[in-house]
Scaffold this active site. Structure first.
Site, PDB file in Angstrom:
ATOM      1  N   HIS A 285      -3.576   7.143   1.436  1.00  0.00           N
ATOM      2  CA  HIS A 285      -4.010   5.563   0.913  1.00  0.00           C
ATOM      3  C   HIS A 285      -5.330   5.188   1.281  1.00  0.00           C
ATOM      4  CE1 HIS A 285      -4.137   1.388  -0.004  1.00  0.00           C
ATOM      5  NE2 HIS A 285      -3.923   1.150   1.402  1.00  0.00           N
TER       6      HIS A 285
ATOM      7  N   CYS B 150       0.802  -1.128  -0.177  1.00  0.00           N
ATOM      8  CA  CYS B 150      -0.028   0.091  -0.007  1.00  0.00           C
ATOM      9  C   CYS B 150       0.882   1.323   0.037  1.00  0.00           C
ATOM     10  CB  CYS B 150      -0.960   0.026   1.421  1.00  0.00           C
ATOM     11  SG  CYS B 150      -1.847  -1.541   1.000  1.00  0.00           S
TER      12      CYS B 150
ATOM     13  N   ASN C  91     -10.069  -0.662  -1.881  1.00  0.00           N
ATOM     14  CA  ASN C  91      -8.705  -0.403  -1.653  1.00  0.00           C
ATOM     15  C   ASN C  91      -7.927  -0.962  -2.952  1.00  0.00           C
ATOM     16  OD1 ASN C  91      -5.882  -0.650  -0.688  1.00  0.00           O
ATOM     17  ND2 ASN C  91      -6.416  -1.180   1.508  1.00  0.00           N
TER      18      ASN C  91
HETATM   19  N1  COA Z   1     -18.920  -9.624   6.175  1.00  0.00           N
HETATM   20  C1  COA Z   1     -19.585 -10.026   7.389  1.00  0.00           C
HETATM   21  N2  COA Z   1     -18.792 -10.583   8.625  1.00  0.00           N
HETATM   22  C2  COA Z   1     -17.389 -10.362   8.445  1.00  0.00           C
HETATM   23  C3  COA Z   1     -16.924 -10.101   7.266  1.00  0.00           C
HETATM   24  C4  COA Z   1     -17.360  -9.597   6.239  1.00  0.00           C
HETATM   25  N3  COA Z   1     -16.809  -9.397   4.907  1.00  0.00           N
HETATM   26  N4  COA Z   1     -15.438 -10.140   7.746  1.00  0.00           N
HETATM   27  C5  COA Z   1     -15.186 -10.611   8.986  1.00  0.00           C
HETATM   28  N5  COA Z   1     -16.716 -10.825   9.571  1.00  0.00           N
HETATM   29  C6  COA Z   1     -17.049 -11.055  10.827  1.00  0.00           C
HETATM   30  C7  COA Z   1     -15.743 -11.851  11.323  1.00  0.00           C
HETATM   31  O1  COA Z   1     -15.863 -13.334  11.232  1.00  0.00           O
HETATM   32  C8  COA Z   1     -16.319 -11.595  12.735  1.00  0.00           C
HETATM   33  O2  COA Z   1     -17.361 -12.552  13.241  1.00  0.00           O
HETATM   34  P1  COA Z   1     -17.231 -13.134  14.624  1.00  0.00           P
HETATM   35  O3  COA Z   1     -17.453 -12.135  15.768  1.00  0.00           O
HETATM   36  O4  COA Z   1     -18.626 -14.181  14.520  1.00  0.00           O
HETATM   37  O5  COA Z   1     -15.852 -14.031  15.016  1.00  0.00           O
HETATM   38  C9  COA Z   1     -16.839 -10.263  12.945  1.00  0.00           C
HETATM   39  O6  COA Z   1     -17.068 -10.136  11.589  1.00  0.00           O
HETATM   40  C10 COA Z   1     -15.959  -9.316  13.570  1.00  0.00           C
HETATM   41  O7  COA Z   1     -14.535  -9.643  12.829  1.00  0.00           O
HETATM   42  P2  COA Z   1     -13.324  -8.600  13.040  1.00  0.00           P
HETATM   43  O8  COA Z   1     -12.295  -9.179  12.417  1.00  0.00           O
HETATM   44  O9  COA Z   1     -13.131  -8.709  14.416  1.00  0.00           O
HETATM   45  O10 COA Z   1     -14.010  -7.139  12.566  1.00  0.00           O
HETATM   46  P3  COA Z   1     -13.433  -5.727  12.703  1.00  0.00           P
HETATM   47  O11 COA Z   1     -14.339  -4.983  13.569  1.00  0.00           O
HETATM   48  O12 COA Z   1     -11.997  -5.698  13.151  1.00  0.00           O
HETATM   49  O13 COA Z   1     -13.256  -5.355  11.094  1.00  0.00           O
HETATM   50  C11 COA Z   1     -12.050  -4.878   9.446  1.00  0.00           C
HETATM   51  C12 COA Z   1     -12.708  -5.927  10.393  1.00  0.00           C
HETATM   52  C13 COA Z   1     -11.150  -5.784   8.341  1.00  0.00           C
HETATM   53  C14 COA Z   1     -13.027  -4.215   8.457  1.00  0.00           C
HETATM   54  C15 COA Z   1     -11.102  -4.170  10.337  1.00  0.00           C
HETATM   55  O14 COA Z   1     -10.461  -4.735  11.265  1.00  0.00           O
HETATM   56  C16 COA Z   1     -10.399  -2.956   9.466  1.00  0.00           C
HETATM   57  O15 COA Z   1     -10.764  -2.078   8.769  1.00  0.00           O
HETATM   58  N6  COA Z   1      -8.996  -3.158   9.562  1.00  0.00           N
HETATM   59  C17 COA Z   1      -8.345  -2.653   8.633  1.00  0.00           C
HETATM   60  C18 COA Z   1      -8.194  -3.239   7.498  1.00  0.00           C
HETATM   61  C19 COA Z   1      -7.339  -2.462   6.339  1.00  0.00           C
HETATM   62  O16 COA Z   1      -7.522  -1.198   6.264  1.00  0.00           O
HETATM   63  N7  COA Z   1      -6.504  -3.045   5.484  1.00  0.00           N
HETATM   64  C20 COA Z   1      -6.027  -2.504   4.416  1.00  0.00           C
HETATM   65  C21 COA Z   1      -4.624  -1.914   4.866  1.00  0.00           C
HETATM   66  S1  COA Z   1      -3.646  -1.112   3.797  1.00  0.00           S
END
Ligand code: COA
Length: 349
Positions: free
Chosen positions: A276, A114, A306
């Site tokens: 980004h 990224c 992204n």
């Molecule tokens: N749709 C529905 N549910 C989803 C899912 C999706 N696409 N992806 C994950 N889940 C579920 C998980 O399985 C989990 O379920 P559970 O509680 O039954 O175990 C629940 O949602 C919460 O998961 P979690 O990973 O704790 O969610 P979160 O609140 O951390 O959100 C992201 C996940 C990825 C959106 C968040 O962590 C994030 O934005 N991180 C930064 C990612 C990023 O910017 N990446 C690029 C970097 S360059």
């Protein structure tokens, strides 16, 4: 003092729009979950077998070259940033070079995910301001949809990413006070596996978890993709979302402040921050932390997801096309991602 500037910019996104609703047909997810957590509404997917990382890069590059007021033959160096290359090797830079008929000049691929575009801009800046090159073509391009896990197992990663390409031509300028003022680059390999595409690779993942990945089954070769990885479909990117989020909201403001401080400027001097497009929630957090108004920050992740190395040049180009980047404006580019790597660039347009 000779500085470098962005002399022309362009972007290309594939025609095919994939909405959050479309993804619910193949995995257990919802439009509400995706929008609430990431701000993404839709993304673009390239046409398999017709498009590639290098063909998309070439399309964006052609626009940037024309807008820079040069011909392709004037380009004297290529920098290509991607984490989703056409081939494992050679890099996509030489493939794009072939498409564009630029054979003979140097072509460098960089793998900084990224932050790839910001790293690439820093490299281009050094080449141009030392007088070594006059027209450096810098491209960020990604074909994520070819390598994502579309089962429910991969949903936390897959819903975030989209395909596309952005390009700029970096040229010298002697206009007083204008051009790239500074770039700041950082990395911390301690977090390498927090957002990573580990297999296939020569480590075969064995250093992380031999039981899980299995060792190569032959005395010679076989480490890139073991039978066990293949059987387990263990060849997709993975991400610890919360770890990425936590670090991103810390490092973005830090590296933006580093750029401002180095130039005796403050957040209120920024005309446009182009972060980004990792996640809308991350951008909003950074905006709030830095006390910036909506008018000072450009976001387009809602439309494209992204796009990793392509996200900054796509966003910058779109902002420029919308008339948000004008002569004399202070533009700040900032990125954070896998590695972890992060960086910023401050430009007086
Ligand atoms: N749709 C529905 N549910 C989803 C899912 C999706 N696409 N992806 C994950 N889940 C579920 C998980 O399985 C989990 O379920 P559970 O509680 O039954 O175990 C629940 O949602 C919460 O998961 P979690 O990973 O704790 O969610 P979160 O609140 O951390 O959100 C992201 C996940 C990825 C959106 C968040 O962590 C994030 O934005 N991180 C930064 C990612 C990023 O910017 N990446 C690029 C970097 S360059």
């Amino acid at each position: 003092m000779l500085r470098s500037k962005i002399g022309g910019l362009g972007f290309y996104v594939p025609e095919k729009v994939v909405t959050n609703h479309d993804l619910t047909r193949v995995m257990d997810t919802s439009d509400e979950w995706i929008q609430e957590r990431t701000g993404i509404v839709e993304r673009r997917y390239a046409k398999k077998h017709e498009e590639s990382t290098s063909t998309m890069g070439a399309k964006a590059a052609a626009i940037a070259i024309e807008r820079a007021g040069i011909t392709p033959q004037d380009v004297d160096f290529i920098i290509f940033a991607t984490l989703s290359p056409d081939y494992y090797f050679p890099g996509s830079g030489v493939l794009m070079q072939r498409i564009m008929g630029l054979n003979g000049i140097g072509a460098l691929d960089i793998r900084n995910q990224c932050s790839g575009f910001v790293y690439g801009l820093s490299i281009a800046d050094q080449f141009v301001k030392t007088g070594m090159y006059k027209n450096v073509l810098l491209v960020g391009s990604e074909f994520h949809s070819a390598g994502l896990d579309f089962s429910t197992r991969g949903r936390n990663v897959t819903v975030i990413f989209g395909d596309g390409a952005g390009a700029v031509v970096v040229q010298p300028t002697e206009e007083d006070g204008k051009g790239i003022l500074s770039t700041h680059l950082h990395a911390d390999g301690e977090y390498a596996e927090k957002l990573a595409y580990i297999n296939p690779g020569c480590h075969g993942g064995a250093h992380l978890d031999a039981e899980k990945y299995g060792y190569p089954d032959q005395e010679f070769g076989g480490a890139f993709l073991t039978k066990k990885m293949w059987e387990d479909e263990d060849y997709y990117p993975n991400m610890e979302g919360q770890a990425v989020f936590k670090m991103a909201v810390q490092k973005f403001p830090e590296v933006i402040m580093e750029a401002l401080t180095a130039n005796n400027l403050s957040p209120s001097d920024i005309d446009l921050l182009v972060p980004h497009q990792a996640n809308l929630r991350i951008s909003q957090f950074v905006q709030k932390r830095m006390g910036l108004s909506d008018d000072q920050v450009w976001n387009n992740i809602q439309k494209y997801g992204n796009t990793t190395a392509a996200s900054v040049p796509i966003a910058l180009c779109e902002a420029w096309e919308a008339g948000k980047v004008n002569s004399g404006d202070l533009v700040c580019l900032a990125a954070f991602g896998s590695g972890f790597t992060w960086g910023s660039a401050l430009i007086r347009w």
